[in-house]
Design a protein around this motif. Sequence first.
Motif, PDB file in Angstrom:
ATOM      1  N   ARG A   1      81.192  63.099  34.379  1.00 45.72           N
ATOM      2  CA  ARG A   1      80.444  63.878  35.363  1.00 45.72           C
ATOM      3  C   ARG A   1      79.013  64.109  34.900  1.00 45.72           C
ATOM      4  N   SER A   2      78.079  63.991  35.837  1.00 43.39           N
ATOM      5  CA  SER A   2      76.670  64.286  35.556  1.00 43.39           C
ATOM      6  C   SER A   2      76.173  65.294  36.584  1.00 43.39           C
TER       7      SER A   2
ATOM      8  N   GLU B   1      76.241  66.896  41.814  1.00 41.03           N
ATOM      9  CA  GLU B   1      77.068  66.262  40.785  1.00 41.03           C
ATOM     10  C   GLU B   1      77.298  64.802  41.147  1.00 41.03           C
ATOM     11  N   GLN B   2      77.272  63.972  40.138  1.00 40.28           N
ATOM     12  CA  GLN B   2      77.632  62.564  40.296  1.00 40.28           C
ATOM     13  C   GLN B   2      78.748  62.211  39.311  1.00 40.28           C
ATOM     14  N   TRP B   3      79.518  61.186  39.653  1.00 37.42           N
ATOM     15  CA  TRP B   3      80.559  60.681  38.759  1.00 37.42           C
ATOM     16  C   TRP B   3      80.221  59.251  38.378  1.00 37.42           C
ATOM     17  N   HIS B   4      80.223  58.983  37.083  1.00 31.17           N
ATOM     18  CA  HIS B   4      79.851  57.667  36.574  1.00 31.17           C
ATOM     19  C   HIS B   4      81.018  57.032  35.814  1.00 31.17           C
TER      20      HIS B   4
ATOM     21  N   THR C   1      77.157  68.484  46.497  1.00 35.44           N
ATOM     22  CA  THR C   1      75.848  69.122  46.580  1.00 35.44           C
ATOM     23  C   THR C   1      76.082  70.618  46.414  1.00 35.44           C
TER      24      THR C   1
ATOM     25  N   ASN D   1      73.004  67.103  38.232  1.00 33.32           N
ATOM     26  CA  ASN D   1      71.587  66.773  38.397  1.00 33.32           C
ATOM     27  C   ASN D   1      70.875  67.862  39.196  1.00 33.32           C
TER      28      ASN D   1
ATOM     29  N   HIS E   1      83.133  60.525  45.435  1.00 35.23           N
ATOM     30  CA  HIS E   1      82.036  61.396  45.818  1.00 35.23           C
ATOM     31  C   HIS E   1      81.861  62.560  44.852  1.00 35.23           C
ATOM     32  N   GLY E   2      80.625  63.035  44.764  1.00 30.94           N
ATOM     33  CA  GLY E   2      80.331  64.240  44.009  1.00 30.94           C
ATOM     34  C   GLY E   2      80.110  65.405  44.954  1.00 30.94           C
TER      35      GLY E   2
END
Length: 501
Positions: free
Chosen positions: A481-482, A141-144, A129, A484, A126-127
């Motif tokens: 990490r991204s 945040e998102q994790w790719h 909010t 957004n 999970h990222g």
Amino acid sequence: MTDIAVRTLQILDRLGVGDPFEPGGELVSRSPIDGSELGRLRPHSPAEAAEVIGRAHAAFEQWRVVPAPVRGQFVRELGGLLREHKDDLGALVSIEAGKIVSEGLGEVQEMIDICDLALGLSRQLHGLTIATERPGHRMMEQWHPLGVVGVISAFNFPVAVWSWNAALAFVCGDAVVWKPSEKTVLTALACQALATEAARRAGVPEGLSAVLVGDRAVGEVLVDDPRVQLVSATGSTRMGKEVAPRVAARLGRSLLELGGNNAAIIAPSADLDLAVRGIVFSAVGTAGQRCTSLRRIIVHESIKDDLVARLTAAYETLSIGSPLEASTLVGPLIDQPAFEAFGAAVAQAEADGGKLVTGGEQVDVEGGGFYVRPAIVDMPAQTDVVKAETFAPVLYVLTYRDFTDALTLHNDVAQGLSSAIFTLDVREAELFMSVVGSDCGIANVNIGTSGAEIGGAFGGEKETGGGRESGSDAWRSYMRRSTNTINYSTELPLAQGVEFG
């Protein structure tokens, strides 16, 4: 062919590994138990290694778009196969690395445990909010998936370290290329055979998991290839100091698990029965060839004589011999250089004024191999040999009077992996774990320095490299990490109140 060599062939066959005696094989695998030749393998050339990395990268491009919970099924299959073949793989660890039976089995159990952890993790990548100052906006945040992960492992944990990295990397969406120690190649091939079968069952892209067989030249390909986004290297500090700059030169990532010079403080209030058990296992387990092995005890002067007498009595009962015998507690050193380093360290400690309390000599075991009696050396000060990591069962005894001095002595080494204190004084325990206490990545109270569980992040500071593997949030090392920001309003406010237009 010796009985051990025959047994090895039978185990490899059951694990799905082909004939370890390859035509033109230059890399010889030997058992430290008796020197038996277990196989002759053909190393990969640098060009072949590059091709393996290329296939892994192609597999990653397919794997990264597979939903993480689906990726978890691959690790679930792998964990099931490890359960099914635990006895065989554990025995192979004992044969090739020299670990006693329970430690070999324990290492495979550690692999099973990390597969369980990674399976659950596959639904929890999970990222966040994040609160934003701009109305009508959302920030998150998102994790790719990261890419190809290169794993370089040492002989002393020939399978567990790979699994710490691989299980997490697979569920994070990465491919893994593994360069094992030349001393323990067969266990790596066995793990790869099980991973290949798990991949077949789970429908995984071909090439997602691979093993490179070879020496330094093959490792350098892995370190230098820009397609390898992360290099996770376990080994000596010397090795880490060579790997890190090369990876950094191409702006890649490195995760380093390097040397340890681990100490335990034994306070006046310590439960000495408990302390003796914790010290002995930490100091002589795997014949002192763990990065978390206990190298130093720092004992209060009021209890030193009592503790040393108890340790001496315990050491003199240690059964030394073939690790395949159920009664054995101390198996062989991995090879002759390790044996020579053991002897040199004991000799230097004595030259520095140390008193050899017990052990220090070679033990003759039927069949050969390099077996020693674990040594305890009472030292007048923390000399250079004490500050250096000797990968063998040498335990140095140092004395303190004031607790602050004990902490200073504890931290006065270049490494910072694992540490322990034995005390019933809550203030000492809390201080030891505080910011002014142990400077290690692992700080234990009333247990030894070795035997970490997979739920906690494993790693250390200073010349140990700063890396973290296994549990907690170590998974983040294997992802990118991204951040957004989404504007769902009809306005375009700028951050920090900037006006433009």
